[in-house]
Design an enzyme around this catalytic site. Structure first.
Site, short mmCIF file in Angstrom:
data_model
loop_
_atom_site.label_atom_id
_atom_site.label_comp_id
_atom_site.label_asym_id
_atom_site.label_seq_id
_atom_site.Cartn_x
_atom_site.Cartn_y
_atom_site.Cartn_z
N ASP A 1 2.54 1.91 -1.75
CA ASP A 1 1.25 2.04 -1.07
C ASP A 1 1.46 1.93 0.44
O ASP A 1 1.99 0.92 0.92
CB ASP A 1 0.31 0.94 -1.56
CG ASP A 1 -1.13 1.15 -1.13
OD1 ASP A 1 -1.35 1.79 -0.09
OD2 ASP A 1 -2.03 0.67 -1.84
N CYS B 1 -2.28 7.87 5.85
CA CYS B 1 -1.65 7.47 4.58
C CYS B 1 -0.96 8.63 3.87
O CYS B 1 0.14 8.46 3.33
CB CYS B 1 -2.65 6.78 3.67
SG CYS B 1 -4.15 7.71 3.31
N HIS C 1 -0.82 1.51 2.69
CA HIS C 1 -1.96 0.89 3.33
C HIS C 1 -1.71 -0.55 3.77
O HIS C 1 -2.46 -1.47 3.45
CB HIS C 1 -3.18 0.96 2.40
CG HIS C 1 -3.64 2.36 2.16
ND1 HIS C 1 -3.12 3.13 1.15
CD2 HIS C 1 -4.55 3.13 2.80
CE1 HIS C 1 -3.69 4.32 1.16
NE2 HIS C 1 -4.57 4.34 2.16
#
Length: 424
Positions: A308, A75, A310
């Site tokens: 993000d 990430c 993820h």
């Protein structure tokens, strides 16, 4: 269909609260100001135009025999890609650039392909992960903001198209003299052959990445570019790169790693962060929560807007005809309270030429660094005389490449993996 990865917190839609924008506060996103109530659609379109890099799966094994997905560990690498991609968008297409799903500009496509998950691509996950070995991070190991910044600095040396000078300001200190010396120095990258390629996580930590001749290398696209559109701005550095940077000055990507608290974010820095996102030189923040990296690109009230990484998506081959790039643009508008952000983060600034850097230094002194007590970081003209001489990083073939850019003067019993300065 996006596949939620195992480390994902509550679904995206729980954070996509458009009613949140029914406030009177201005919205600042990467140096642009919006009206929260009147400009919601424009805000959504501007954020969706930013390049969004997420976990991917089923790409070619890293190092030939390594991971085929970065789910669960990549990430921060993806956030580093997003910060660098925004810098390249500004560098080549301008600060006001907007993604058009139906019309793909050649320069945009060239930038995007630099980041696809192939070892031959300049800023691929493969290159970042393997270059991380030089920062004592094994392939598959989680990066912190400082490590990500150091790796980007090393990879950018090989990008002869963009010619970015990446300076990572350590010890909570930006030294103008050092920055200008770096930007006026010319890199000496070494192009390696395929036989010298890093074949795994056990490869030499000092080895530079392979950038084979081909569609993904910056050198191969240098002669096949269309001019960027010109959309000048009145109160900021040029909105589009209408002026080619001087041969004596490489465009600067300044990254400042910070720690704004011990275990949680100190709210005294909120005003300074708002000033940061209002700066036209802003290209975003890499940070997040512990072991959960995010790319922050704006602020409204006491909430930060972010992308993000993820979400785990299938790898896309952008070299194929009619490739679909929609998975590189986030359809969600996400935000989180400032006090939930981990105090370890890194700020990015982009200056196309020396006059822009001088303007940034002036605005830092007059606004941003006066917005909190203590200030986010220090800005000085020159190094103290007692300090060692600054040696700019110019590539692995540079005989001084392994000289440290800072001196450890603290108590040896305190060890900080990310080498951050703790602000009281």
């Amino acid at each position: 269909m996006l596949e939620t990865c195992v480390t994902m917190e509550p679904g995206y839609y729980e954070f996509e609260d458009h009613a949140f924008f029914e406030i009177d506060d201005p919205v600042f996103i990467l140096g642009r100001e919006f009206n929260a109530k009147q400009d919601l659609e424009e805000i959504k379109h501007f954020i969706r135009s930013r390049l969004w890099f997420t976990y991917r799966k089923n790409f070619m094994p890293i190092g030939g025999t390594g991971p085929v997905s970065d789910q669960g560990w990549g990430c921060m690498l993806r956030c580093g890609q997003m910060l660098l991609a925004q810098s390249l968008i500004v560098r080549h297409l301008g600060r006001e650039w907007i993604w058009d799903r139906d019309h793909k500009e050649r320069v945009y496509w060239n930038i995007l392909r630099l980041f696809q998950d192939k070892k031959s691509c300049m800023y691929s996950l493969h290159q970042i992960a393997q270059m991380g070995v030089s920062e004592r991070k094994e392939v598959g190991e989680w990066f912190g903001p400082n490590t990500a910044a150091q790796v980007l600095k090393k990879l950018a040396i090989y990008d002869e198209w963009s010619r970015l000078a990446v300076h990572v300001a350590m010890d909570n200190l930006v030294i103008e003299q050092d920055v200008k010396l770096l930007c006026k120095s010319q890199p000496r990258p070494r192009r390696r052959t395929d036989s010298e390629h890093l074949e795994g996580a056990t490869a030499s930590a000092a080895a530079p990445p392979t950038i084979p001749e081909g569609c993904c290398s910056a050198a191969s696209i240098n002669s096949d570019l269309s001019p960027a559109p010109s959309t000048a701005s009145t109160d900021a550095p040029s909105a589009a790169p209408t002026e080619t940077p001087s041969n004596n000055w490489r465009p600067l990507l300044l990254i400042v790693p910070l720690r704004l608290g011990l275990t949680e974010m100190n709210m005294c820095y909120l005003k300074a962060i708002k000033e940061y996102f209002a700066l036209p030189h802003c290209v975003g923040i890499i940070g997040g929560r512990p072991n959960h990296a995010l790319y922050f690109l704006g602020v409204v009230g006491d909430e930060l807007l972010y992308l993000d990484p993820h979400e785990c998506q299938p790898a896309v081959d952008l070299d194929e005809d009619e490739s679909d790039d929609s998975s590189y643009h986030c359809p969600f508008l996400l935000h989180m309270p400032f006090d939930r952000v981990d105090p370890s983060l890194a700020l990015g600034f982009l200056c196309m030429n020396e006059s822009e850097f001088d303007e940034l230094a002036s605005r830092l002194r007059t606004t941003l660094l006066k917005s909190s007590n203590p200030p986010l970081f220090e800005l000085v003209d020159a190094r103290p005389k007692s300090w060692p001489k600054f040696v700019p990083y110019l590539g692995e073939d540079d005989p001084t490449a392994r000289i440290k850019e800072f001196t450890v003067v603290g108590d040896a019993q305190f060890d900080s993996e990310e080498e951050f300065e703790l602000l009281q």
